[in-house]
Design a protein around this motif. Structure first.
Motif, PDB file in Angstrom:
ATOM      1  N   THR A 134       1.116  -1.211  -0.100  1.00 56.79           N
ATOM      2  CA  THR A 134      -0.299   0.121   0.350  1.00 56.79           C
ATOM      3  C   THR A 134       0.810   1.916  -0.129  1.00 56.79           C
ATOM      4  OG1 THR A 134      -0.416   0.110   2.584  1.00 56.79           O
ATOM      5  CG2 THR A 134      -2.563  -1.136   0.753  1.00 56.79           C
ATOM      6  N   TYR A 135       1.928   0.980   0.619  1.00 52.52           N
ATOM      7  CA  TYR A 135       2.601   2.201   0.687  1.00 52.52           C
ATOM      8  C   TYR A 135       3.599   2.474  -0.783  1.00 52.52           C
ATOM      9  CZ  TYR A 135       2.397   3.509   5.819  1.00 52.52           C
ATOM     10  OH  TYR A 135       1.977   3.910   7.340  1.00 52.52           O
ATOM     11  N   ALA A 136       3.801   1.408  -1.839  1.00 57.46           N
ATOM     12  CA  ALA A 136       4.752   1.763  -2.547  1.00 57.46           C
ATOM     13  C   ALA A 136       2.999   1.727  -3.512  1.00 57.46           C
ATOM     14  CB  ALA A 136       4.961   0.310  -3.646  1.00 57.46           C
ATOM     15  N   GLU A 137       1.912   1.336  -3.148  1.00 55.66           N
ATOM     16  CA  GLU A 137       0.886   2.498  -4.391  1.00 55.66           C
ATOM     17  C   GLU A 137       0.722   3.673  -4.069  1.00 55.66           C
ATOM     18  OE1 GLU A 137      -3.549   1.819  -5.525  1.00 55.66           O
ATOM     19  OE2 GLU A 137      -2.092   0.344  -4.157  1.00 55.66           O
ATOM     20  N   SER A 187      -0.937   0.235 -11.392  1.00 56.89           N
ATOM     21  CA  SER A 187      -1.938  -0.425 -11.744  1.00 56.89           C
ATOM     22  C   SER A 187      -1.419  -1.824 -11.334  1.00 56.89           C
ATOM     23  CB  SER A 187      -2.009  -0.414 -13.243  1.00 56.89           C
ATOM     24  OG  SER A 187      -2.548  -1.954 -13.496  1.00 56.89           O
ATOM     25  N   ALA A 188       0.522  -2.072 -11.118  1.00 56.26           N
ATOM     26  CA  ALA A 188       1.193  -3.363 -10.531  1.00 56.26           C
ATOM     27  C   ALA A 188       0.413  -3.299  -9.278  1.00 56.26           C
ATOM     28  CB  ALA A 188       2.057  -3.266 -10.479  1.00 56.26           C
ATOM     29  N   ALA A 189       0.489  -2.437  -8.382  1.00 60.59           N
ATOM     30  CA  ALA A 189       0.268  -2.589  -6.911  1.00 60.59           C
ATOM     31  C   ALA A 189      -1.127  -3.014  -6.649  1.00 60.59           C
ATOM     32  CB  ALA A 189       1.080  -1.005  -6.368  1.00 60.59           C
ATOM     33  N   ARG A 190      -2.102  -2.240  -7.513  1.00 62.11           N
ATOM     34  CA  ARG A 190      -3.017  -2.179  -6.966  1.00 62.11           C
ATOM     35  C   ARG A 190      -3.351  -3.822  -7.444  1.00 62.11           C
ATOM     36  NH1 ARG A 190      -7.985   0.521  -7.226  1.00 62.11           N
ATOM     37  NH2 ARG A 190     -10.215  -0.541  -7.737  1.00 62.11           N
ATOM     38  N   HIS A 191      -3.603  -4.401  -8.154  1.00 65.43           N
ATOM     39  CA  HIS A 191      -3.469  -6.097  -9.159  1.00 65.43           C
ATOM     40  C   HIS A 191      -2.466  -6.627  -7.633  1.00 65.43           C
ATOM     41  CE1 HIS A 191      -4.624  -5.965 -13.267  1.00 65.43           C
ATOM     42  NE2 HIS A 191      -4.169  -5.414 -13.537  1.00 65.43           N
ATOM     43  N   GLN A 192      -2.002  -6.460  -6.928  1.00 65.06           N
ATOM     44  CA  GLN A 192      -1.165  -7.161  -6.099  1.00 65.06           C
ATOM     45  C   GLN A 192      -2.658  -6.800  -4.751  1.00 65.06           C
ATOM     46  OE1 GLN A 192       1.116  -9.197  -5.532  1.00 65.06           O
ATOM     47  NE2 GLN A 192       0.368  -9.771  -3.700  1.00 65.06           N
TER      48      GLN A 192
END
Length: 256
Positions: free
Chosen positions: A72-75, A162-167
């Motif tokens: 969440t912090y990365a996103e 988008s990648a972090a959201r998918h995770q």
């Protein structure tokens, strides 16, 4: 689940057949005592099985929660970086993209977080907003190298989001296997009641350690279910990363 039950029944049948064969062969002795070898061996193995299942049921959600929190912090950081990069676009385009990023952060930290907590999924609106931002940036007419670099930078950060959201979508659906939870509960109950099953009749002061063990086992089993989901319970990941990002975006917009 049917295979698990069939395997358990087969194991019970094997034990019954083996005990009958040993009795017919007259190679063993009767063992009716609560503190005999049968009860001691069974108690040790059940305790080990419970501890193994309990450890897995605790460690897996714990590590999953830590990983989800970091994600969440990365996103949210990718959102902030996209916001900065968008400021290099033409003013009208920059305002639209930055407004879209602010709306995205507010959506995630509010309605979408409640949806993850209560239903274990992300909102379709969040995906639509992210896709809309990508189309908005791709539609920018970059007539200079500087604008092209700014456009590419924003798109790169949107890809990270988008990648972090998918995770995060994966994390919202992740829970320990049902079989593991069932084994933890069943072995906990059996370990708690094993002295009684073995024929012991605790009285007086012996009830104190037995009751204490039962209380701690019940608390541990409750903990297993309480932390089973990443976004609710004792180890729940909260939207702190996105509330912090929202404050950062307000600071940037204010020129602070």
């Amino acid at each position: 689940m049917i295979i698990y039950i069939a395997a358990a029944l087969c194991a019970v049948i094997v034990v019954i057949l083996a005990s009958r064969l040993v009795r017919r062969g007259r190679h063993g002795v009767d063992d009716p005592d609560p503190d005999g070898p049968t009860a001691a061996h069974t108690g040790a193995m059940l305790s080990a099985l419970f501890l193994l299942a309990f450890a897995i049921a605790i460690v897996v959600p714990w590590t999953s929660a830590d990983s989800a929190r970091s994600n969440t912090y990365a996103e949210s950081q990718a959102v902030v970086e996209a916001y900065w990069s968008a400021s290099r676009l033409p003013p009208a385009d920059a305002q639209r993209v930055q407004a879209g990023l602010r709306d995205y952060v507010e959506l995630v930290s509010g309605p979408e977080w409640r949806l993850m907590r209560d239903h274990g999924r992300l909102s379709a609106t969040g995906w639509a907003k992210l896709d809309g931002l990508r189309r908005e940036v791709m539609a920018v007419k970059a007539s200079t190298d500087e604008l092209q670099n700014a456009q590419g930078s924003v798109l790169d950060h949107l890809t990270e989001i988008s990648a972090a959201r998918h995770q995060r979508a994966m994390d919202a659906k992740t829970t320990p296997p049902l079989g593991l939870l069932v084994v933890t509960v069943l072995t906990g109950i059996v370990v708690m009641l094993l002295p009684l099953f073995a024929g012991a009749r605790p009285r007086g002061m012996t009830l104190i350690p037995l009751g204490l063990m039962a209380a701690l086992l019940a608390a541990g089993i409750y903990l297993v279910f309480d932390i089973a989901h990443v976004f609710r319970g004792g180890l729940a990941v909260h939207p702190d990363a996105f509330t912090g990002a929202a404050a950062e975006l307000r600071r940037i917009a204010g020129g602070g």
